[in-house]
Design an enzyme around this catalytic site. Structure first.
Site, PDB file in Angstrom:
ATOM      1  N   THR A   1      -0.087  -7.158   7.490  1.00 55.18           N
ATOM      2  CA  THR A   1      -1.088  -8.189   7.227  1.00 55.18           C
ATOM      3  C   THR A   1      -2.030  -8.313   8.416  1.00 55.18           C
ATOM      4  O   THR A   1      -1.612  -8.235   9.564  1.00 55.18           O
ATOM      5  CB  THR A   1      -0.433  -9.555   6.935  1.00 55.18           C
ATOM      6  OG1 THR A   1      -1.450 -10.564   6.875  1.00 55.18           O
ATOM      7  CG2 THR A   1       0.594  -9.934   7.988  1.00 55.18           C
ATOM      8  N   SER A   2      -3.300  -8.517   8.110  1.00 55.47           N
ATOM      9  CA  SER A   2      -4.302  -8.687   9.162  1.00 55.47           C
ATOM     10  C   SER A   2      -4.276 -10.101   9.726  1.00 55.47           C
ATOM     11  O   SER A   2      -4.939 -10.394  10.718  1.00 55.47           O
ATOM     12  CB  SER A   2      -5.701  -8.403   8.600  1.00 55.47           C
ATOM     13  OG  SER A   2      -6.010  -9.323   7.560  1.00 55.47           O
TER      14      SER A   2
ATOM     15  N   HIS B   1       0.923 -16.517  -3.097  1.00 61.08           N
ATOM     16  CA  HIS B   1      -0.252 -16.370  -3.959  1.00 61.08           C
ATOM     17  C   HIS B   1       0.106 -16.126  -5.417  1.00 61.08           C
ATOM     18  O   HIS B   1      -0.733 -15.686  -6.207  1.00 61.08           O
ATOM     19  CB  HIS B   1      -1.152 -15.251  -3.419  1.00 61.08           C
ATOM     20  CG  HIS B   1      -1.710 -15.556  -2.061  1.00 61.08           C
ATOM     21  ND1 HIS B   1      -1.995 -14.593  -1.109  1.00 61.08           N
ATOM     22  CD2 HIS B   1      -2.028 -16.747  -1.481  1.00 61.08           C
ATOM     23  CE1 HIS B   1      -2.464 -15.171  -0.016  1.00 61.08           C
ATOM     24  NE2 HIS B   1      -2.493 -16.468  -0.223  1.00 61.08           N
TER      25      HIS B   1
ATOM     26  N   ARG C   1      -8.793  -5.670   1.992  1.00 60.23           N
ATOM     27  CA  ARG C   1      -9.803  -5.662   3.046  1.00 60.23           C
ATOM     28  C   ARG C   1      -9.867  -4.379   3.859  1.00 60.23           C
ATOM     29  O   ARG C   1     -10.611  -4.295   4.815  1.00 60.23           O
ATOM     30  CB  ARG C   1      -9.572  -6.854   3.982  1.00 60.23           C
ATOM     31  CG  ARG C   1      -9.857  -8.173   3.297  1.00 60.23           C
ATOM     32  CD  ARG C   1      -9.469  -9.368   4.133  1.00 60.23           C
ATOM     33  NE  ARG C   1      -9.924 -10.598   3.499  1.00 60.23           N
ATOM     34  CZ  ARG C   1      -9.330 -11.174   2.467  1.00 60.23           C
ATOM     35  NH1 ARG C   1      -8.236 -10.634   1.967  1.00 60.23           N
ATOM     36  NH2 ARG C   1      -9.812 -12.278   1.929  1.00 60.23           N
TER      37      ARG C   1
ATOM     38  N   ASN D   1       1.764  -3.753  12.390  1.00 66.34           N
ATOM     39  CA  ASN D   1       0.533  -3.572  11.619  1.00 66.34           C
ATOM     40  C   ASN D   1      -0.260  -2.412  12.212  1.00 66.34           C
ATOM     41  O   ASN D   1      -0.287  -2.224  13.425  1.00 66.34           O
ATOM     42  CB  ASN D   1      -0.311  -4.852  11.657  1.00 66.34           C
ATOM     43  CG  ASN D   1      -1.312  -4.905  10.521  1.00 66.34           C
ATOM     44  OD1 ASN D   1      -0.940  -4.794   9.347  1.00 66.34           O
ATOM     45  ND2 ASN D   1      -2.581  -5.070  10.838  1.00 66.34           N
TER      46      ASN D   1
ATOM     47  N   THR E   1       0.843  -1.206   0.000  1.00 66.92           N
ATOM     48  CA  THR E   1       0.000   0.000   0.000  1.00 66.92           C
ATOM     49  C   THR E   1       0.875   1.251   0.000  1.00 66.92           C
ATOM     50  O   THR E   1       0.475   2.288  -0.546  1.00 66.92           O
ATOM     51  CB  THR E   1      -0.940   0.028   1.227  1.00 66.92           C
ATOM     52  OG1 THR E   1      -0.168  -0.141   2.426  1.00 66.92           O
ATOM     53  CG2 THR E   1      -1.987  -1.061   1.141  1.00 66.92           C
TER      54      THR E   1
END
Length: 239
Positions: A190-191, A121, A35, A213, A27
């Site tokens: 990361t969440s 991913h 999310r 975070n 980001t």
């Protein structure tokens, strides 16, 4: 001693660091997360949820809509590495960082100079013909019209893990091995809510888990050092 100072001391004193990162790493490069409040999943696309569009079954049924969404929302050819990407690459070059495990698909870690990157991913930079397996780069997909086709006539598929698809077994093994053998494990941006990837941090055996975070995560209580701030605020001191 501040949390940032403690973080810097852990990095200084270790030559076996592993970084596990999520969307918050990118980001800061201008790539929206999935999310967050303004994330990719917060709005419909032509009446469809993003999760539905980037599923394996939807890709097979409606590749035209999939690729329209994919080009518009998931490809960022002008994105450049952030402070965090650059700092991690520097730590690896110094011999302190043993590997990066990322949930991102943008390839910015490699662009920054990182060599040992496990992309759980997949990557938008790898695309293959489903018929002859010929390789195509991101630029080809970005500039193509409608459904990208190979010179053989086959449909090209991005090497990214879609919903309903499994993670690559070799990547799982590499990620778990890195985490299990790490001295310092830094988790950032990361969440820790996306499984099975988030569950990999449970493989850590040490007592120097740093969690950086902005928002709370289910693993906050397990962290040995918790920093509720942007990644760049911590990693800028390492450049």
């Amino acid at each position: 001693m501040s949390n940032i100072d403690e973080f810097l001391n852990l990095v200084k004193d270790s030559d076996n660091i592993v970084f596990f990162g999520g969307a918050g790493v990118s980001t800061e490069s201008g790539i929206p997360d999935f999310r967050g409040a303004d994330g990719l999943y917060m709005s419909k696309y032509n009446g469809l949820s993003p999760e539905e569009i980037i599923s394996h079954s939807f890709y097979l049924r409606h590749p035209d809509v999939f690729y329209e969404f994919y080009r518009e929302k998931m490809l960022f050819p002008k994105a450049k590495p952030s402070t965090t990407h650059l700092a991690l690459a520097k730590l690896e070059k110094m011999g302190k960082l043993k590997g990066v495990i990322t949930q991102n698909i943008d390839g910015l870690h490699q662009m920054a100079g990182s060599k040992n990157v496990v992309e759980l991913h997949g990557s938008v930079h790898r695309n293959y013909c489903t018929k002859c397996h010929k390789f195509y780069d991101m630029e080809y997909i970005f500039k193509s019209k409608d459904i990208p086709k190979c010179s053989c006539g086959g449909v090209i598929k991005p090497d990214v893990v879609l919903y309903e698809e499994s993670l690559n077994e070799d990547d799982i093994y590499k990620a778990v091995d890195l985490i299990r053998n790490a001295d310092v494990l830094i988790i950032g941006g990361t969440s820790l809510g996306v499984y099975p990837a988030a569950g990999f941090v449970n493989e850590y055996r040490g007592n120097k888990m740093v969690l950086i975070n902005k928002s709370k995560t289910p693993y906050d209580s397990k962290a040995d050092l918790l920093i509720n701030d942007a990644l760049g605020e911590a990693f800028k001191h390492l450049l």
